[in-house]
Design an enzyme around this catalytic site. Structure first.
Site, mmCIF file in Angstrom:
data_model
loop_
_atom_site.group_PDB
_atom_site.id
_atom_site.type_symbol
_atom_site.label_atom_id
_atom_site.label_comp_id
_atom_site.label_asym_id
_atom_site.label_seq_id
_atom_site.Cartn_x
_atom_site.Cartn_y
_atom_site.Cartn_z
ATOM 1 N N SER A 289 14.882 -102.512 76.337
ATOM 2 C CA SER A 289 15.799 -101.397 76.599
ATOM 3 C C SER A 289 16.198 -101.271 78.068
ATOM 4 C CB SER A 289 15.159 -100.075 76.149
ATOM 5 O OG SER A 289 14.951 -100.066 74.753
ATOM 6 N N CYS B 2 -0.076 -83.696 67.190
ATOM 7 C CA CYS B 2 0.833 -82.628 66.745
ATOM 8 C C CYS B 2 0.189 -81.689 65.732
ATOM 9 C CB CYS B 2 2.100 -83.241 66.170
ATOM 10 S SG CYS B 2 1.805 -84.622 65.047
ATOM 11 N N HIS C 61 5.640 -80.219 60.477
ATOM 12 C CA HIS C 61 4.394 -80.324 59.713
ATOM 13 C C HIS C 61 4.004 -78.947 59.162
ATOM 14 C CE1 HIS C 61 4.201 -84.286 61.144
ATOM 15 N NE2 HIS C 61 3.237 -84.202 62.045
#
Length: 329
Positions: free
Chosen positions: A38, A126, A234
């Protein structure tokens, strides 16, 4: 302030850039960093174009802060190199979370433990972040004895390949598979790889990270993590046993008064948290709060949050904000 975003072209990296802009973080020079394939690409941020650079170039530029979201192997190799150059690294991978020499931070809970000497700071998983956001104030009041949690996790936690798999399956297209099975119209009882004890790494993160963040190894945690065909965030069904008796309305009030937590819990209006409402927001949403009638001092609740924001990018940037506000960088 010179800020590097490592993994700037990835799903979480893109959200980090978005959150940096939204929260007006004091960036004087942005350094977008990604893998060699990238390098040289351009990204847009706040109306300007920036060229993506490689990791060594970023180290040489000596940013004050580096926000990492590029995977564990990259973090293990490169975070120490940034730290050696004087950069404070906030890492979103699992690489440093259980390292006893590194701090695992959710700012609303334990940012006060940070010092200028902390050059590599770990951002929790998370699913752990959203759970402890709701549980930390309750632990302080009633003392948590045991947690039983089942998670229903967004495919965005796996990454772009999983999102593409679901879109392909919606469209009836045969394509690359992020999972061993179809995810459309399915629930896969496996998030991450299995450990020797039969639990997945994701499940054991909920155990180990919760104890570390709440600074209490006596809290018993058992978890089941499930992947579902959802993109918004979630969800977690959490059963919490306290050492002490509680009042359900007082629990609601404590959560209502907790910064970063929104209570959505009105059965008359069918109000409860759902990923479709959490997506794009930074708060942790809590509802279906009710006493467990099968045993004493136990409560059930449903916790939902956007895993790419509070579960990753926003929490990382909140750590950086704390460092800046307290002159720790």
């Amino acid at each position: 302030m010179k800020v590097a975003v490592v993994g700037a072209t990835g799903m979480v990296g893109e959200i980090m850039l978005q959150v940096l802009a939204e929260r007006n973080f004091p960036v004087t020079e942005l350094i977008p960093v990604a893998s060699e394939k990238s390098v040289g690409k351009e990204i847009e941020w706040k109306g300007k174009s920036y060229k993506v650079v490689g990791l060594q170039t970023a180290v040489d530029l000596k940013p004050e802060i580096a926000l990492f979201s590029a995977g564990g192997e990259t973090s293990l190799e490169w975070a120490p190199k940034f730290a050696a150059a004087g950069t404070t690294v906030i890492d979103n991978s699992s690489a440093w979370r259980m390292d006893e020499t590194k701090k695992l931070i959710v700012p609303e809970i334990n940012a006060s433990v940070l010092t200028k000497d902390d050059k590599i700071i770990a951002n929790p998983n998370c699913s752990t972040i959203q759970m402890v956001m709701a549980l930390a104030p309750l632990h302080a009041k009633y003392e948590i004895k045991r947690i039983v949690v089942s998670t229903y996790q967004s495919i965005t936690g796996t990454g772009v390949k999983a999102v593409q798999q679901l879109e392909n399956e919606y469209a009836g297209i045969q394509g690359d598979m992020a999972y061993k099975y179809p995810i459309h119209r399915n629930a896969i009882p496996q998030c991450d790889s299995f450990e020797e004890n039969g639990y997945t790494k994701e499940e054991m993160k909920l155990v180990r990270e919760t104890q570390k963040i709440l600074n209490d190894k006596t809290i018993a945690v058992t978890a089941t993590a499930i992947r579902i065909p959802v993109v918004g965030g979630h969800s977690e069904a959490v059963n919490i046993e306290f050492e002490n008796e509680f009042d359900v309305n007082e629990v609601r009030q404590i959560l209502h008064n907790t910064s970063g937590v929104t209570v959505q819990d009105n059965l008359d209006t069918y109000t409860y948290p759902m990923p479709i409402y959490a997506q794009g927001k930074d708060d942790v949403f809590v509802g279906r709060i009710r006493r467990d009638e099968s045993q004493p001092n136990t409560i059930n609740m449903w916790i939902v949050s956007d895993n790419l924001r509070k579960g990753a990018a926003t929490n990382t940037i909140q750590i950086a904000e704390y460092l800046v506000a307290n002159n720790l960088v």
